[in-house]
Design a protein around this motif. Structure first.
Motif, PDB file in Angstrom:
ATOM      1  N   LYS A 192       1.248  -1.323  -0.149  1.00  0.00           N
ATOM      2  CA  LYS A 192       0.581  -0.204  -0.094  1.00  0.00           C
ATOM      3  C   LYS A 192       0.887   1.966  -0.012  1.00  0.00           C
ATOM      4  N   SER A 193       2.379   1.258   0.038  1.00  0.00           N
ATOM      5  CA  SER A 193       3.050   2.009   0.423  1.00  0.00           C
ATOM      6  C   SER A 193       3.445   2.629  -1.124  1.00  0.00           C
ATOM      7  N   ARG A 194       3.844   3.598  -1.139  1.00  0.00           N
ATOM      8  CA  ARG A 194       4.853   3.975  -3.138  1.00  0.00           C
ATOM      9  C   ARG A 194       6.234   4.317  -2.318  1.00  0.00           C
ATOM     10  N   GLN A 195       6.063   4.858  -0.884  1.00  0.00           N
ATOM     11  CA  GLN A 195       7.891   4.527  -0.987  1.00  0.00           C
ATOM     12  C   GLN A 195       9.302   3.534  -1.108  1.00  0.00           C
ATOM     13  N   LEU A 196       9.805   3.958  -1.360  1.00  0.00           N
ATOM     14  CA  LEU A 196      10.523   3.239  -2.192  1.00  0.00           C
ATOM     15  C   LEU A 196      11.507   2.684  -1.243  1.00  0.00           C
ATOM     16  N   ILE A 197      12.335   1.482  -0.901  1.00  0.00           N
ATOM     17  CA  ILE A 197      13.390   1.639  -0.040  1.00  0.00           C
ATOM     18  C   ILE A 197      14.234   0.316  -0.930  1.00  0.00           C
ATOM     19  N   LEU A 198      15.657  -0.411  -0.305  1.00  0.00           N
ATOM     20  CA  LEU A 198      16.203  -0.600  -0.772  1.00  0.00           C
ATOM     21  C   LEU A 198      16.739  -1.444  -0.678  1.00  0.00           C
ATOM     22  N   ILE A 199      15.879  -3.296  -1.427  1.00  0.00           N
ATOM     23  CA  ILE A 199      16.645  -4.615  -0.679  1.00  0.00           C
ATOM     24  C   ILE A 199      18.054  -5.335  -0.598  1.00  0.00           C
ATOM     25  N   LEU A 200      18.850  -5.161  -0.119  1.00  0.00           N
ATOM     26  CA  LEU A 200      19.947  -5.033   0.026  1.00  0.00           C
ATOM     27  C   LEU A 200      20.406  -7.016  -0.699  1.00  0.00           C
ATOM     28  N   ASN A 201      21.329  -6.534  -1.227  1.00  0.00           N
ATOM     29  CA  ASN A 201      22.063  -8.007  -1.505  1.00  0.00           C
ATOM     30  C   ASN A 201      23.188  -8.513  -1.553  1.00  0.00           C
ATOM     31  N   ARG A 202      23.741  -7.464  -1.304  1.00  0.00           N
ATOM     32  CA  ARG A 202      25.344  -7.301  -0.773  1.00  0.00           C
ATOM     33  C   ARG A 202      25.384  -6.037  -0.040  1.00  0.00           C
ATOM     34  N   ILE A 203      26.414  -6.240   0.864  1.00  0.00           N
ATOM     35  CA  ILE A 203      26.836  -5.139   2.112  1.00  0.00           C
ATOM     36  C   ILE A 203      28.621  -5.168   2.221  1.00  0.00           C
ATOM     37  N   GLU A 204      29.173  -3.986   1.957  1.00  0.00           N
ATOM     38  CA  GLU A 204      30.200  -3.880   2.218  1.00  0.00           C
ATOM     39  C   GLU A 204      31.240  -2.850   2.515  1.00  0.00           C
TER      40      GLU A 204
END
Length: 96
Positions: free
Chosen positions: A82-94
């Motif tokens: 229900k949200s239009r706010q974007l988030i970044l779904i991570l697949n790598r952290i350095e």
């Protein structure tokens, strides 16, 4: 294609929580500042972006301290259906 890479400073790191299925989930906020060339002009860019990690990456993200310099990669998605706010779904952290 939906792939985003961003570097910056973690300004908020939330504790791990668990999904109803028991999967660890962690969220944080990254602050990015840089100079970018747009239309052949230097432009100062600054943004804050909420990021989310699950599974082993959630544990890794939650262990980072506020102020840590990181490079993150993942895909953009809505925070919820229900949200239009974007988030970044991570697949790598350095950590830098």
């Amino acid at each position: 294609m939906n792939k985003l890479g961003i570097s910056g400073t973690l300004i908020q790191v939330d504790p791990v929580r668990y999904s109803p299925a028991g999967v660890p989930i962690a969220e944080a906020v990254i602050l990015h500042r840089s100079s970018q060339t747009v239309a052949m002009q230097a432009r100062q860019v600054e943004c804050e972006l909420t990021v989310q990690a699950s599974g082993t990456l959630a544990t890794q993200l939650a262990q980072l301290a506020t102020g840590a310099q990181v490079k993150l990669e993942g895909a953009l998605n809505r925070r919820s259906v229900k949200s239009r706010q974007l988030i970044l779904i991570l697949n790598r952290i350095e950590k830098e």
